[in-house]
Scaffold this motif. Sequence first.
Motif, PDB file in Angstrom:
ATOM      1  N   GLN A 172      45.029  46.499  47.630  1.00 14.21           N
ATOM      2  CA  GLN A 172      46.339  47.055  47.970  1.00 14.21           C
ATOM      3  C   GLN A 172      47.457  46.182  47.425  1.00 14.21           C
ATOM      4  N   ALA A 173      47.278  44.869  47.482  1.00 19.51           N
ATOM      5  CA  ALA A 173      48.291  43.954  46.957  1.00 19.51           C
ATOM      6  C   ALA A 173      48.427  44.091  45.445  1.00 19.51           C
ATOM      7  N   MET A 174      47.318  44.187  44.738  1.00 17.34           N
ATOM      8  CA  MET A 174      47.368  44.328  43.284  1.00 17.34           C
ATOM      9  C   MET A 174      47.957  45.677  42.882  1.00 17.34           C
ATOM     10  N   HIS A 175      47.683  46.689  43.698  1.00 19.61           N
ATOM     11  CA  HIS A 175      48.277  48.006  43.433  1.00 19.61           C
ATOM     12  C   HIS A 175      49.789  47.960  43.585  1.00 19.61           C
ATOM     13  N   GLN A 176      50.251  47.281  44.635  1.00 18.84           N
ATOM     14  CA  GLN A 176      51.690  47.141  44.857  1.00 18.84           C
ATOM     15  C   GLN A 176      52.356  46.306  43.771  1.00 18.84           C
ATOM     16  N   ALA A 177      51.676  45.243  43.342  1.00 19.65           N
ATOM     17  CA  ALA A 177      52.293  44.289  42.415  1.00 19.65           C
ATOM     18  C   ALA A 177      52.322  44.801  40.980  1.00 19.65           C
ATOM     19  N   VAL A 178      51.212  45.331  40.492  1.00 20.15           N
ATOM     20  CA  VAL A 178      51.132  45.709  39.069  1.00 20.15           C
ATOM     21  C   VAL A 178      50.697  47.146  38.852  1.00 20.15           C
ATOM     22  N   GLY A 179      50.561  47.901  39.932  1.00 18.57           N
ATOM     23  CA  GLY A 179      50.181  49.300  39.789  1.00 18.57           C
ATOM     24  C   GLY A 179      48.720  49.530  39.458  1.00 18.57           C
ATOM     25  N   LEU A 180      47.869  48.535  39.666  1.00 17.60           N
ATOM     26  CA  LEU A 180      46.443  48.676  39.385  1.00 17.60           C
ATOM     27  C   LEU A 180      45.838  49.712  40.324  1.00 17.60           C
ATOM     28  N   PRO A 181      45.155  50.722  39.809  1.00 15.35           N
ATOM     29  CA  PRO A 181      44.541  51.721  40.694  1.00 15.35           C
ATOM     30  C   PRO A 181      43.615  51.054  41.705  1.00 15.35           C
ATOM     31  N   LEU A 182      43.587  51.576  42.909  1.00 15.17           N
ATOM     32  CA  LEU A 182      42.798  50.957  43.965  1.00 15.17           C
ATOM     33  C   LEU A 182      41.320  50.857  43.593  1.00 15.17           C
ATOM     34  N   GLU A 183      40.797  51.905  42.944  1.00 13.80           N
ATOM     35  CA  GLU A 183      39.374  51.904  42.609  1.00 13.80           C
ATOM     36  C   GLU A 183      39.042  50.743  41.669  1.00 13.80           C
ATOM     37  N   ILE A 184      39.937  50.474  40.705  1.00 17.22           N
ATOM     38  CA  ILE A 184      39.737  49.343  39.794  1.00 17.22           C
ATOM     39  C   ILE A 184      39.955  48.031  40.546  1.00 17.22           C
ATOM     40  N   GLY A 185      40.933  48.028  41.442  1.00 16.66           N
ATOM     41  CA  GLY A 185      41.212  46.837  42.231  1.00 16.66           C
ATOM     42  C   GLY A 185      40.020  46.422  43.082  1.00 16.66           C
ATOM     43  N   TYR A 186      39.315  47.397  43.634  1.00 16.50           N
ATOM     44  CA  TYR A 186      38.120  47.074  44.424  1.00 16.50           C
ATOM     45  C   TYR A 186      37.086  46.332  43.572  1.00 16.50           C
ATOM     46  N   LEU A 187      36.916  46.811  42.328  1.00 12.56           N
ATOM     47  CA  LEU A 187      35.946  46.164  41.437  1.00 12.56           C
ATOM     48  C   LEU A 187      36.389  44.746  41.080  1.00 12.56           C
ATOM     49  N   VAL A 188      37.671  44.576  40.801  1.00 12.60           N
ATOM     50  CA  VAL A 188      38.191  43.253  40.437  1.00 12.60           C
ATOM     51  C   VAL A 188      38.008  42.269  41.598  1.00 12.60           C
ATOM     52  N   THR A 189      38.330  42.705  42.808  1.00 15.18           N
ATOM     53  CA  THR A 189      38.200  41.811  43.969  1.00 15.18           C
ATOM     54  C   THR A 189      36.750  41.407  44.205  1.00 15.18           C
ATOM     55  N   THR A 190      35.824  42.262  43.807  1.00 19.44           N
ATOM     56  CA  THR A 190      34.409  41.955  43.963  1.00 19.44           C
ATOM     57  C   THR A 190      33.937  40.953  42.917  1.00 19.44           C
ATOM     58  N   LEU A 191      34.312  41.180  41.677  1.00 15.64           N
ATOM     59  CA  LEU A 191      33.825  40.346  40.583  1.00 15.64           C
ATOM     60  C   LEU A 191      34.431  38.944  40.587  1.00 15.64           C
ATOM     61  N   ILE A 192      35.658  38.805  41.076  1.00 16.74           N
ATOM     62  CA  ILE A 192      36.381  37.541  40.943  1.00 16.74           C
ATOM     63  C   ILE A 192      35.744  36.401  41.731  1.00 16.74           C
ATOM     64  N   VAL A 193      34.996  36.719  42.787  1.00 12.05           N
ATOM     65  CA  VAL A 193      34.430  35.656  43.626  1.00 12.05           C
ATOM     66  C   VAL A 193      33.078  35.154  43.140  1.00 12.05           C
ATOM     67  N   ILE A 194      32.436  35.894  42.244  1.00 11.91           N
ATOM     68  CA  ILE A 194      31.056  35.572  41.871  1.00 11.91           C
ATOM     69  C   ILE A 194      30.912  34.168  41.279  1.00 11.91           C
ATOM     70  N   PRO A 195      31.747  33.750  40.305  1.00 13.41           N
ATOM     71  CA  PRO A 195      31.543  32.408  39.725  1.00 13.41           C
ATOM     72  C   PRO A 195      31.672  31.281  40.748  1.00 13.41           C
ATOM     73  N   ILE A 196      32.532  31.471  41.747  1.00 11.97           N
ATOM     74  CA  ILE A 196      32.737  30.432  42.762  1.00 11.97           C
ATOM     75  C   ILE A 196      31.536  30.366  43.707  1.00 11.97           C
ATOM     76  N   VAL A 197      31.133  31.518  44.212  1.00  9.56           N
ATOM     77  CA  VAL A 197      30.040  31.566  45.183  1.00  9.56           C
ATOM     78  C   VAL A 197      28.727  31.145  44.534  1.00  9.56           C
ATOM     79  N   PHE A 198      28.577  31.427  43.258  1.00 10.57           N
ATOM     80  CA  PHE A 198      27.365  31.069  42.532  1.00 10.57           C
ATOM     81  C   PHE A 198      27.119  29.564  42.576  1.00 10.57           C
ATOM     82  N   ARG A 199      28.175  28.779  42.578  1.00 12.07           N
ATOM     83  CA  ARG A 199      28.051  27.321  42.501  1.00 12.07           C
ATOM     84  C   ARG A 199      27.866  26.654  43.856  1.00 12.07           C
ATOM     85  N   GLY A 200      28.043  27.370  44.960  1.00 13.97           N
ATOM     86  CA  GLY A 200      27.698  26.817  46.262  1.00 13.97           C
ATOM     87  C   GLY A 200      28.795  26.024  46.940  1.00 13.97           C
ATOM     88  N   MET A 201      28.372  25.188  47.891  1.00 18.50           N
ATOM     89  CA  MET A 201      29.278  24.480  48.791  1.00 18.50           C
ATOM     90  C   MET A 201      30.294  23.613  48.053  1.00 18.50           C
TER      91      MET A 201
END
Length: 596
Positions: A172-201
């Motif tokens: 919702q924030a990305m949609h408000q800020a740059v007009g990114l469609p919500l469906e695409i925003g959901y995918l972006v929010t999912t993918l962005i955390v993977i590199p961090i979580v992959f590396r652990g604590m």
Amino acid sequence: MAETVTTPTSEPEPPAAAAPGPTAPEREPAAPGAGAPPAHSAPRRSYAKLAADESREDYSLRFAPHSFRRWSPGTVAGTALGGIAYLADFAIGASIVFAYGFTSGLASILTAAVIIFLTGIPIARACATYGLDMDLITRGAGFGYFGSTLTSLIYASFTFIFFALEGSIMAQAMHQAVGLPLEIGYLVTTLIVIPIVFRGMGALAKVQAWTQPVWLVGLVLPFVVLAFEAPDAWGAFASFGGTEGAGSGFSWIGFGLGTGVALSLIAQIGEQADYLRFMPVKTEANRRRWNLAVLAAGPGWVVIGAAKQLGGAFLAFVALEAVGKTHALEPIAPQIEALKPWLGGLALPAAALFVIVSQIKINVTNAYSGSLSWSNFFSRTTHRHPGRVWYIFLNLAIALTLMEMDMFAALGKLLGFYSNVGIAWIAAVAADLVINKRAGWSPPYIEFKRAYLYAVNPAGFGAMAVASVVSILAFFGLFGRYAEAFSTFIAAGLALVLCPLIAWATKGRYYLARPNPVNGPGADVADERATHTCAECETAYELPDIADCPVRSGPVCSLCCSLDADCGDACRKGPARAAGPVFMPVPTLPGAAPGM
């Protein structure tokens, strides 16, 4: 020389990436006297590369060894509290107050906070003391080895439900800020955390520390602006009757329903436990700091959480006339409205930055904790463990599906239903730790290894099952309107009563299938950090992670024990159980070569 686990002599720079623990077998042959197979034999089990790399795996299914718990109490607490930056509290608080009015909403939020705080204290202390996550604590606190499997699913559900909720807010924030469609925003929010979580604590600790200043400024600034620009808003908010005609007075029905929604957050203690298991050992020197850190990072999160729920409801109330009810429940819109008087055109990017940072901070925790929970579930049901990181993708796929299905629109009903099961689980565990252990019906320590546990312990598992079923039936209106509103109280009350009652009636016989001669209360342990080399994977682990195995004729680590599909649980039944403990080689002390 067998590989051993060593303990750092000084604390590392916080919070650098955690030092790797024992890795997959390419090592010098273990000395036969240390309990390993002869030098010419290959290990019976070798783990996949990702599962063997503890700098990423973070001992996901094991006791967190002392050599890995290198952070100070303050660092662990800071990392754990960084994970509660989420804005779901804002949306939950706003939905409660909008539905039931300020008075009933305030009572609901505060009552839920008290319940969450009290049940969280014993769980946090147990996780920090024993170096175990929520699933392993549950095993030994009344549920049994397979009995806790269901709670792994409950906890996994918590992580992907709240990942989806937080991801929706970020989209919702990305949609408000740059007009990114919500469906695409959901995918972006999912993918962005993977590199961090992959590396652990190690990576999570860095992210939480680096983003904390931005988050704190973004959290406080809207309230500072409103204190100067709308000083009368708090008075008007206190008489707010909601948007559904509830009225500003107190309603028992509204109070019960609102408390149920707020109590959906009770399983958050599991995510706090995923950090608390890395707390260093409590000593006389760090006793005060340790106690404060555990209290703050464990149940203390809900103090901030309750304040955020009320603050979020207040911001939504102020923005209601300008943006309407639907957008007022989305945290980005109230943030923008609050910042406009001071920041003008910069209010939108500032609010968007705060929301995005907040959601990254919490969703790395959701994804990380979800991977731990799924690992626990599948290791027990399939006897396979490819590594924690693969389950990140399962958890995120489910969360992404929920986002695309617009679960945000059904927030109140979904969380109200979930809280019935979540509170039954947490209340049963807390009852065991506080009541059963003090009464002597439960062992005085937490036993989490398959080799010593019954498959199902009716004390905790039975209490949770009965409490969940009865409260869910009440939630769906089977017992009338008041029982529906207070279904979560029914769940908590039944679990708190039934867990001690069943433990007393069974005389605690289903906690331990046999005594633990390795590091149980009756074992003569000179140093808990001493290691044994696992006869299955030939890796050295500290004593709390080791079990004696009659099938392997020596020590096995807890994970190899869990993954064994052929042993037939011989250690817990038949002649092997009656014969008592098998021969265990002399343990290796930290830093010493085995056999010396």
